[in-house]
Design an enzyme around this catalytic site. Structure first.
Site, PDB file in Angstrom:
ATOM      1  N   HIS A   1      70.603 -30.805  18.126  1.00  0.00           N
ATOM      2  CA  HIS A   1      70.922 -31.146  19.515  1.00  0.00           C
ATOM      3  C   HIS A   1      72.346 -31.675  19.640  1.00  0.00           C
ATOM      4  CE1 HIS A   1      70.027 -32.118  23.678  1.00  0.00           C
ATOM      5  NE2 HIS A   1      70.796 -33.168  23.491  1.00  0.00           N
TER       6      HIS A   1
ATOM      7  N   HIS B   1      75.024 -24.222  24.602  1.00  0.00           N
ATOM      8  CA  HIS B   1      74.611 -22.823  24.474  1.00  0.00           C
ATOM      9  C   HIS B   1      75.744 -21.924  24.933  1.00  0.00           C
ATOM     10  CE1 HIS B   1      73.311 -24.367  28.397  1.00  0.00           C
ATOM     11  NE2 HIS B   1      73.533 -23.164  28.893  1.00  0.00           N
TER      12      HIS B   1
HETATM   13  P1  5GP Z   1      73.384 -23.171  32.028  1.00  0.00           P
HETATM   14  O1  5GP Z   1      73.420 -23.157  33.518  1.00  0.00           O
HETATM   15  O2  5GP Z   1      72.868 -24.491  31.492  1.00  0.00           O
HETATM   16  O3  5GP Z   1      74.661 -22.731  31.390  1.00  0.00           O
HETATM   17  O4  5GP Z   1      72.362 -22.041  31.610  1.00  0.00           O
HETATM   18  C1  5GP Z   1      71.020 -22.257  31.330  1.00  0.00           C
HETATM   19  C2  5GP Z   1      70.391 -20.902  31.190  1.00  0.00           C
HETATM   20  O5  5GP Z   1      69.114 -21.085  30.598  1.00  0.00           O
HETATM   21  C3  5GP Z   1      70.162 -20.175  32.524  1.00  0.00           C
HETATM   22  O6  5GP Z   1      70.853 -18.921  32.509  1.00  0.00           O
HETATM   23  C4  5GP Z   1      68.649 -20.000  32.598  1.00  0.00           C
HETATM   24  O7  5GP Z   1      68.262 -18.752  33.124  1.00  0.00           O
HETATM   25  C5  5GP Z   1      68.219 -20.156  31.146  1.00  0.00           C
HETATM   26  N1  5GP Z   1      66.887 -20.710  30.971  1.00  0.00           N
HETATM   27  C6  5GP Z   1      66.353 -21.767  31.630  1.00  0.00           C
HETATM   28  N2  5GP Z   1      65.112 -22.032  31.183  1.00  0.00           N
HETATM   29  C7  5GP Z   1      64.854 -21.116  30.216  1.00  0.00           C
HETATM   30  C8  5GP Z   1      63.724 -20.885  29.376  1.00  0.00           C
HETATM   31  O8  5GP Z   1      62.700 -21.579  29.420  1.00  0.00           O
HETATM   32  N3  5GP Z   1      63.799 -19.838  28.503  1.00  0.00           N
HETATM   33  C9  5GP Z   1      64.920 -19.060  28.416  1.00  0.00           C
HETATM   34  N4  5GP Z   1      64.887 -18.061  27.537  1.00  0.00           N
HETATM   35  N5  5GP Z   1      66.011 -19.255  29.186  1.00  0.00           N
HETATM   36  C10 5GP Z   1      65.983 -20.289  30.075  1.00  0.00           C
HETATM   37 ZN    ZN Z   2      68.377 -30.066  22.544  1.00  0.00          ZN
END
Ligand code: 5GP
Ligand code: ZN
Length: 122
Positions: free
Chosen positions: A47, A104
């Site tokens: 993390h 990520h």
């Molecule tokens: P961020 O906005 O934090 O850069 O992107 C988070 C990403 O995680 C989003 O594109 C969203 O669709 C994805 N995401 C959210 N929850 C889940 C999940 O439970 N599983 C997967 N595979 N992707 C997720």
């Molecule tokens: Zn984490």
């Protein structure tokens, strides 16, 4: 590891994901809400909240993480050559649009047009 963190839970296999790559340090899986034909998320298994938390002690594993990106892109549907390619995105912090507070990389590609969320700002 943070026990409440969604991506830590995916890294521990506590909740399922469409995993396309895994080793001791990293995991890549399909974004649940893809913005393009190819939309992977690459995470470190440990993390760390975001790129804002990276220090000099992180450069070795961060380099290994970067090194995975083109291989993952091209083995999961991104098109090779100058007509193909991919986009690498690391949303960082609230104003950076980060929703999940575990570092990520979004690896985004495939034939256009893409969802507006993945397009460059106008
Ligand atoms: P961020 O906005 O934090 O850069 O992107 C988070 C990403 O995680 C989003 O594109 C969203 O669709 C994805 N995401 C959210 N929850 C889940 C999940 O439970 N599983 C997967 N595979 N992707 C997720
Ligand atoms: Zn984490």
């Amino acid at each position: 590891m943070s026990h409440d963190c969604l991506f830590c839970k995916i890294a521990r296999h506590d909740i399922p994901a469409g995993i396309v790559y895994e080793d001791d340090e990293f995991m890549a899986f399909h974004d649940i809400n893809p913005a393009a034909p190819v939309h992977l998320l690459l995470i470190p298994k440990h993390h760390i909240e975001s790129l804002a938390d990276i220090g000099a002690q992180d450069l070795d594993w961060l380099g290994r993480m970067m090194h995975l990106v083109p291989n993952l892109a091209y083995t999961n549907g991104c098109n090779p050559g100058p007509e193909g390619g991919f986009r690498l995105v690391a949303n960082t912090g609230i104003e950076g649009g980060q929703e999940i507070a575990h570092l990520h990389f979004h690896i985004i590609g495939g034939a256009r047009p893409w969802d507006k969320r993945a397009a460059p700002a106008a």
